[in-house]
Design an enzyme around this catalytic site. Structure first.
Site, PDB file in Angstrom:
ATOM      1  N   SER A 653       0.817  -1.218   0.000  1.00 20.24           N
ATOM      2  CA  SER A 653       0.000   0.000   0.000  1.00 20.24           C
ATOM      3  C   SER A 653       0.849   1.265   0.000  1.00 20.24           C
ATOM      4  O   SER A 653       0.321   2.360  -0.226  1.00 20.24           O
ATOM      5  CB  SER A 653      -0.931   0.006   1.220  1.00 20.24           C
ATOM      6  OG  SER A 653      -0.175   0.076   2.412  1.00 20.24           O
ATOM      7  N   LYS A 696      -6.061   4.887   8.057  1.00 17.92           N
ATOM      8  CA  LYS A 696      -4.907   5.633   7.551  1.00 17.92           C
ATOM      9  C   LYS A 696      -5.209   7.126   7.468  1.00 17.92           C
ATOM     10  O   LYS A 696      -4.390   7.966   7.891  1.00 17.92           O
ATOM     11  CB  LYS A 696      -4.512   5.095   6.182  1.00 17.92           C
ATOM     12  CG  LYS A 696      -3.913   3.690   6.239  1.00 17.92           C
ATOM     13  CD  LYS A 696      -3.618   3.143   4.857  1.00 17.92           C
ATOM     14  CE  LYS A 696      -2.991   1.752   4.948  1.00 17.92           C
ATOM     15  NZ  LYS A 696      -2.716   1.167   3.618  1.00 17.92           N
TER      16      LYS A 696
END
Length: 800
Positions: A653, A696
């Site tokens: 990611s 996040k």
């Protein structure tokens, strides 16, 4: 290139409480079916319906999804309409005592048979002594004894007569039978008188005595035969008498069970055993044995006539058994022992059933993980399912550690449906590594983790919450609370268009909210209590998160949220700690220079990077080679690293952020530090979806918010992750006030343009990027590196 930021509505998919017609869940009808699990329930229905061998079920589902309760409730409903199975019991095997016999009875009748056998023995213990004390038996036995005695007396009389004919007297004394000569007057001669007789007379007397002795020996032999015959007649009389006393009582039982051959055979053996051991039923003195063995009871044992009821069914329908501790003995049964005189003894009454016995002709539910961690349990279960019979055998014998004689109960036929419940990993591991698994568990019931979020499913979810509140005796939920739980379910599902089916999490959530509402003396739970419960849960598990963000705020962990830096990007990662997870920013830096080493992943070099992360870095190298300076060899040596990272790094990611750091370093274009980025990247530069997008974004927001929002902060995410956004209300409010931004991108060009504020640039008709674009500067830098390498190689050759 169109670049936009998401709206507040895109950041959070609200559930409108006004969509619900009820005020509280007290008004909601009871949920009559399980929601979101149609595929799994169809498989369960098929699995329990088909009765062929091997069609057992393996239920796949995550922990907390309600798989146990759903499956058990569903099976209970089906089993209640099925036929009640027969009872099983063990009885003594009179032919092979170490191999007890199983007997099958209609449901509930085994206890009746046990009581009938108990009553039979009690009756015989009074009937048999009374019969043997009766006049008929005593007179017949007396006749046998008198006849024998008459014959014995007749034999002795014959010996006496023949002895007198030989002038010999037969004297019976304490020392036995003696012989002595007599004179003409009939007087017995003593030893001194015998020695005075002439020698020839003495020899004739001795000869006569030997003849009489021979006659006596013959008579004694005939007497022993007479006694044996009399004893045999007495035994026959005893058996005949006992048979008359027993037969009419046992015949009553035989008539009742005439259609069951095994029970008739058993009763025949019982009758035979009682007539053979009739003395056990007669009174006898045990004083002598008590003198030598005062601790041992001299009374005869009647245990061999008892009935050990192994399984009986009082409730209607097929049994549904859940075994919480699936050890080998708990599944297959065990043979217990008891200590007597310092020794361990056992008998068929100490045979105890296992879960397989209790679930025979029904359903047995097991947890796969618990089954696998118990020694021999899984292998034993497979053997039993293959053989379709339950064999009770000590574990010590399976290990070869026991060679002593013990019971070997004959096996009981097995017809049960076994349901294993476990995680997907266990199912696929067993399927791959165990060749027998697929033949024994042919039906797979896969539970969904989530269901589609629609108006109808939200109504069903409300009914589910109402049922949970009723079952747990909690306060009813106000419709605002229902709406808030549905929103949380969408976040837990990781998709705004889905609802999580982890029922246990929501049950725990409304329990905590119920506690808070009761403290406030409320009559129902509102959204406020749900929010407070969620906040309290995050706070309880937030110690490590607080310490990490404290280190960032104190400058110990370097994260910049203002200014610009070349080759430096704020990446985002998710940290998992048990059931808790939170997002945290990480500084990613890239350095580039002329060389031939390509892109070096420092994390991989020190073995901190996982294979997926390393794959992402390799894709970056491939992307650079395919997009830029394609007419010359790539003369680049670059390094990438997660700064201040001291643990394992896994996942791809961060690959988009790493690529942007590389492009910034190559183009010498600074990156806005007020931005963070997440997303994986393909070889064509496409930005791909990642997991944990909410955590996040919130992690970077918390850092920026702590320092004070300026309206420049934001996060870049893959456009395909927009549907996964269910951000917390502080972030949504900041987005609506345009103090914080979330930018969805589809490719790396969009991402680098947002980060640098410089257009990415596209190739013109001649195949060249604009000089001042990021891509143009990157390509120019790579050409410069190639020229520097070429110049260095020429100088190196001259020096040679």
């Amino acid at each position: 290139m169109t670049i936009r930021s998401i709206t507040a509505d895109e950041a959070y998919h609200h559930c409108d409480p006004q969509e619900f017609a009820f005020e509280t869940t007290e008004e909601v009808e009871e949920l009559t079916r399980f929601i979101g699990q149609n595929r799994a329930l169809e498989a369960v229905d098929f699995g329990i319906g088909i009765r062929h061998q091997g069609f057992n079920l393996f239920v796949i589902g995550p922990e907390g999804s309600g798989r146990h309760s759903v499956v058990q409730s569903f099976i209970n409903e089906k089993a209640g309409h099925e036929q009640t199975p027969n009872d099983w019991c063990y009885v003594h095997n009179f032919n092979h005592p170490h191999k007890p016999l199983p007997l099958e009875f209609p449901s509930g009748k085994s206890l009746v048979f046990k009581q009938e056998m108990h009553d039979l023995i009690d009756m015989l213990r009074t009937t048999i002594p009374a019969v043997f004390e009766g006049e008929d038996y005593r007179s017949r036995k007396k006749t046998i004894n008198e006849n024998m005695q008459q014959k014995i007396d007749k034999l002795y009389s014959g010996v006496d007569e023949r002895a007198r004919e030989e002038s010999i007297s037969v004297v019976r004394g304490e020392q036995g039978i003696l012989f002595a000569p007599i004179d003409g007057s009939g007087t017995t001669l003593d030893a001194e008188a015998f020695r005075k007789l002439p020698e020839e007379v003495q020899k004739e007397i001795e000869k006569a005595i030997k003849k009489v002795q021979s006659d006596l020996q013959q008579a004694i032999h005939e007497i022993s035969i007479l006694k044996r015959n009399a004893e045999e007649q007495s035994r026959k009389l005893k058996k005949e008498t006992a048979g008359l006393a027993v037969s009419h009582l046992i015949d009553t039982l035989k008539a009742k069970y005439k259609d069951q051959e095994k029970i008739i055979d058993y009763l025949d053996n019982v009758e035979k055993e009682i007539t053979e051991r009739v003395d056990d039923f007669l009174p006898s003195s045990g004083k002598q044995s008590e003198i030598f063995f005062p601790l041992v009871s001299s009374a005869p044992s009647f245990k061999q006539y008892e009935v050990n009821v192994l399984v009986t069914h009082e409730n209607e329908g097929a049994p549904v058994v859940y075994e919480d501790m699936p050890t080998y003995q708990n599944l297959h049964g065990r043979i217990e022992h008891k200590a007597e005189m310092g020794m361990l003894t056992t008998n068929f009454t100490l045979i105890k059933p296992g879960s397989l016995h209790q679930a025979n002709d029904g359903y047995l539910i097991l947890d796969a993980r618990r089954l696998l961690i118990q020694p021999f349990a899984y292998e034993g279960l497979k053997r039993t399912l293959r053989a379709q019979q339950i064999r009770i055998e000590p574990v010590e014998r399976l290990l070869g550690l026991m060679s002593t004689v013990t019971l070997e109960p004959k096996p009981i036929p097995l017809q049960t449906k076994v349901v294993l419940i476990g995680d997907p990993l266990i199912y696929y591991r067993l399927n791959y590594h165990d060749p027998e698994f697929q033949s024994l568990f042919k039906v797979q019931a896969d539970f969904e983790h989530s269901m589609n979020r629609t108006d109808e499913s939200q109504q069903l979810f409300a009914a589910l919450l109402a049922s949970l509140a009723r079952d747990k005796k909690l306060l009813p939920l106000h419709r605002t609370a229902v709406a808030r739980v549905i929103e949380q379910a969408a976040r837990e599902a990781g998709d705004r268009e889905k609802l999580s089916l982890h029922i246990r999490e929501f049950a725990d959530l409304i329990k905590e909210a119920d506690y808070l509402a009761r403290q406030k003396e409320k009559k129902y739970i509102e959204s406020m209590e749900i929010e407070e419960a969620l906040t309290a849960y995050r706070k309880r598990g937030g110690r490590i998160k607080d310490r990490m963000f404290e280190a960032i705020e104190q400058g110990i962990r370097h994260i910049e949220t203002s200014g610009e830096k070349v080759g430096q990007v704020n990446g985002l990662s998710v940290i998992l700690l048990g059931s808790d997870s939170f997002g945290c920013p990480s500084r990613i830096t890239a350095l580039t220079r002329p060389g031939k080493g390509g892109v070096v992943d420092i994390e991989r070099e020190v073995e901190l990077g996982g294979p997926i992360h390393s794959k992402g870095v390799m894709i970056l190298d491939s992307f650079l080679s395919s997009r830029y300076a394609r007419t010359i060899p790539l003369g680049l040596r670059a390094s990438l690293v997660f700064e201040q990272s001291y643990g394992d790094i896994e996942g791809d990611s961060a690959s988009c952020g790493e690529l942007c750091a590389l492009l910034s370093s190559l183009a010498e274009v600074p990156v806005r530090q007020s931005m963070a980025i997440t997303g994986s990247v393909s070889q064509q530069g496409e930005v791909q979806a990642i997991g944990g997008v909410n955590e996040k974004i919130e992690g970077f927001f918390d850092v920026c918010n702590q320092r004070g929002l300026t309206g420049k902060e934001g996060v870049i995410i893959p456009a395909t992750n927009v549907r996964h956004l269910m951000l917390k209300k502080e972030v949504v409010q900041a987005i609506s006030e345009e103090k914080f931004f979330v930018y969805p991108v589809t490719n790396v060009d969009e991402a680098i343009e947002i980060l640098t504020g410089v257009p990415a640039g596209e190739r013109d008709d001649d195949g060249n990027y604009p000089e001042e674009s990021v891509n143009g500067r990157v390509e120019a830098g790579l050409f410069r590196f190639a020229r520097d390498i070429q110049k260095f190689e020429k100088i190196d050759k001259k020096n040679e």
